[in-house]
Design an enzyme around this catalytic site. Structure first.
Site, PDB file in Angstrom:
ATOM      1  CG  ASP A  34      48.360  38.458  28.511  1.00 17.85           C
ATOM      2  OD1 ASP A  34      48.810  37.344  28.869  1.00 17.85           O
ATOM      3  OD2 ASP A  34      48.812  39.532  28.926  1.00 17.85           O
ATOM      4  CB  THR A  90      61.662  43.592  30.031  1.00 21.42           C
ATOM      5  OG1 THR A  90      61.333  44.895  30.562  1.00 21.42           O
ATOM      6  CG2 THR A  90      61.199  43.530  28.587  1.00 21.42           C
ATOM      7  CG  PHE A 156      58.435  58.467  29.369  1.00 18.98           C
ATOM      8  CD1 PHE A 156      59.711  58.292  29.858  1.00 18.98           C
ATOM      9  CD2 PHE A 156      58.244  58.544  27.993  1.00 18.98           C
ATOM     10  CE1 PHE A 156      60.806  58.205  28.995  1.00 18.98           C
ATOM     11  CE2 PHE A 156      59.323  58.449  27.113  1.00 18.98           C
ATOM     12  CZ  PHE A 156      60.612  58.288  27.623  1.00 18.98           C
ATOM     13  CG  LEU A 157      52.379  54.964  30.992  1.00 14.57           C
ATOM     14  CD1 LEU A 157      51.436  53.779  30.820  1.00 14.57           C
ATOM     15  CD2 LEU A 157      51.754  56.236  30.464  1.00 14.57           C
ATOM     16  NE  ARG A 158      53.126  60.941  36.768  1.00 14.20           N
ATOM     17  CZ  ARG A 158      52.588  62.085  37.176  1.00 14.20           C
ATOM     18  NH1 ARG A 158      53.093  62.743  38.201  1.00 14.20           N
ATOM     19  NH2 ARG A 158      51.516  62.567  36.542  1.00 14.20           N
ATOM     20  CD  GLU A 159      52.981  50.519  38.783  1.00 15.05           C
ATOM     21  OE1 GLU A 159      52.365  50.106  39.781  1.00 15.05           O
ATOM     22  OE2 GLU A 159      54.002  49.980  38.330  1.00 15.05           O
ATOM     23  CG  PHE A 253      61.282  62.340  41.206  1.00 16.52           C
ATOM     24  CD1 PHE A 253      61.037  60.997  41.454  1.00 16.52           C
ATOM     25  CD2 PHE A 253      60.523  62.965  40.230  1.00 16.52           C
ATOM     26  CE1 PHE A 253      60.076  60.293  40.750  1.00 16.52           C
ATOM     27  CE2 PHE A 253      59.554  62.274  39.516  1.00 16.52           C
ATOM     28  CZ  PHE A 253      59.334  60.936  39.779  1.00 16.52           C
ATOM     29  CD  GLN A 255      59.118  65.682  46.926  1.00 17.07           C
ATOM     30  OE1 GLN A 255      59.116  64.902  45.982  1.00 17.07           O
ATOM     31  NE2 GLN A 255      59.321  66.984  46.767  1.00 17.07           N
ATOM     32  CB  CYS A 264      59.960  51.989  36.349  1.00 17.42           C
ATOM     33  SG  CYS A 264      58.544  51.667  35.277  1.00 17.42           S
TER      34      CYS A 264
END
Length: 446
Positions: A34, A90, A156-159, A253, A255, A264
């Site tokens: 970084d 981005t 395709f990650l979910r926090e 998805f 709910q 995202c």
């Protein structure tokens, strides 16, 4: 036997740090880079720049076992690696397009320091055509001296579950400029025992946007259905259950709540809309998805107004600041819209979150009084508003909550509680897409 690789990951946000750590966990040598020297100093000292379940332990393990390293020396990392992942941000620009400034900068740096065959992998979410753009930038900067390939390998990650999602990924999408590069990246993913989807660059880039836009569409659809349910006396939770049992639709998805947030869905739906506009296609469905999501934030505030008529001078407690549980991420979080709305109506705000208070203070300033203690936040407030379904909120003692409130008003943006339970407790309880519970009388300002 898998041949382990030397990997450089440029960008140490959610995607870069998690992906790099997991690649190290399966045996590769990984350097995460970084330009932010402070962030790299922190990582080298074992201090995580983000909150992510299990990340600290996995980073510590792989650093101690000499598979994971951190550096600001990007040129050195480029030269010493076989595979270079671009995982920089981005962000959404003012017109809704993805800002590729950081991607272009990294591509320029890679081209300038190329010293042999490399595979350059776009992990960042980027518009269709970015892979070819990266290829042209590297070719120009390297003057064609060394061969290389470009791959699109979207995440395709979910926090909150990003480590699990990487180690147990449902699929790996690999769009490549050559069969050789595709085969190497496929080999890199073998330890994850996942389904591989191979394509060209453009298809891989589109898959990411299509997936997120479809999930966002499901959320906005069920929220629109919830708003209709409220008007006709239906219960959206039962509607969701009945619809979700259809195997063609699925229950995920569906709910109802106060809309999607995070890094995202808001950004990617806007970016996809701009992609459609750039090729002259009127994508009315995505326009409606975005519009519904924006309106849902105001809908929850209107429920307070329906109860009191006027919020001026009242104190409202807000439970949850992060856009979802198990993260401190507040990007596009409902709280960023709802709290300013409450303030504009003359209300004072006391806000609770177990870990996102520092982020909230940075983004919202003095628009609220913040705490990581739930009941001290609620104490002596005129109504409570739930924005994030933290376990601490979901399993809180509702009887105790009522005793701390000046007036027995609970507005639930996440549909966490059963209507009969709220009626039994004597609360005035309003949720999304379900009948309201009138409970005990209040002192209104109408």
């Amino acid at each position: 036997m898998m041949i382990l690789k030397r990997i450089a990951v440029i960008g140490t946000g959610y995607v870069g740090l998690v992906s790099g750590t997991c690649f190290a966990e399966v045996g590769n040598s990984v350097v995460c880079c970084d330009i932010d020297a402070e962030k790299i100093r922190g990582l080298s000292a074992g201090i995580m720049p983000i909150y992510e379940n299990g990340l600290q332990e996995l980073v510590d393990k792989n650093v101690n076992e000499n598979r994971l390293f951190f550096s600001t020396d990007i040129p050195k990392a480029i030269k010493e690696s076989d595979i270079i992942y671009i995982a920089v941000g981005t962000p959404m620009s003012e017109n809704g397009e993805a800002d590729l400034t950081y991607v272009k900068s990294v591509a320029e740096s890679i081209g300038s320091h190329l010293n042999g065959y490399k595979i350059i992998v776009n992990k960042s979410t980027v518009p269709v055509g970015t892979g070819k753009l990266v290829q042209s930038i590297i070719e120009e900067a390297s003057k064609g001296e060394y061969p290389f390939d470009v791959v699109s390998n979207p995440e395709f990650l979910r926090e909150g579950t990003a480590i699990y999602d990487t180690m147990n990924m449902e699929r790996a999408v690999i769009g490549a400029t050559s069969e050789k590069a595709a085969a190497i990246i496929e080999e890199l993913h073998k330890p994850f025992q996942t389904k591989i989807v191979k394509s060209n660059l453009e298809s891989a880039e589109m898959i990411k946007y299509a997936a997120n836009a479809f999930l966002a569409t499901k959320i906005s659809f069920i929220n629109d259905m919830a708003n209709i349910c409220e008007r006709v006396g239906a219960d959206v939770s039962k509607v969701s259950e009945g619809v979700g049992l259809d195997s063609r639709i699925g229950k995920k998805f569906l709910q109802a709540g106060i809309g999607f947030g995070g890094s995202c869905f808001p950004k990617d739906t806007m970016a996809l809309l701009q992609i459609a506009k750039s090729v002259g296609y009127p994508f009315k469905m995505i326009e409606a998805v975005i519009e519904t999501n924006q309106k849902q934030r105001a809908h929850i505030v209107q429920k307070l107004l329906d109860v009191f008529g006027d919020l001026n001078g009242m104190t409202i407690s807000v439970l949850g600041l992060a856009f979802k549980p198990n993260t401190n991420d507040m990007r596009s979080a409902p709280a960023l819209d709802v709290i300013p709305m409450l303030r504009s109506l003359g209300a004072n705000v006391q806000a609770y979150d177990p870990i996102a208070v520092p982020e909230a203070e940075r983004l919202l300033g003095d628009q609220a009084v913040y705490s990581n203690d739930l009941f001290s936040t609620v104490k002596d407030t005129d109504a409570c508003l739930i924005l994030t379904d933290w376990p601490q909120v979901k399993h809180m003692d509702v009887k105790k909550l009522k005793s701390y409130l000046n007036q027995p008003v609970l507005i639930d943006g996440r549909n966490l509680f059963e209507l009969d339970d709220m009626k039994r407790e004597g609360l005035i309880y309003h949720s999304i897409g379900r009948p309201g519970v009138q409970g005990e009388k209040i002192l209104t300002k109408v």
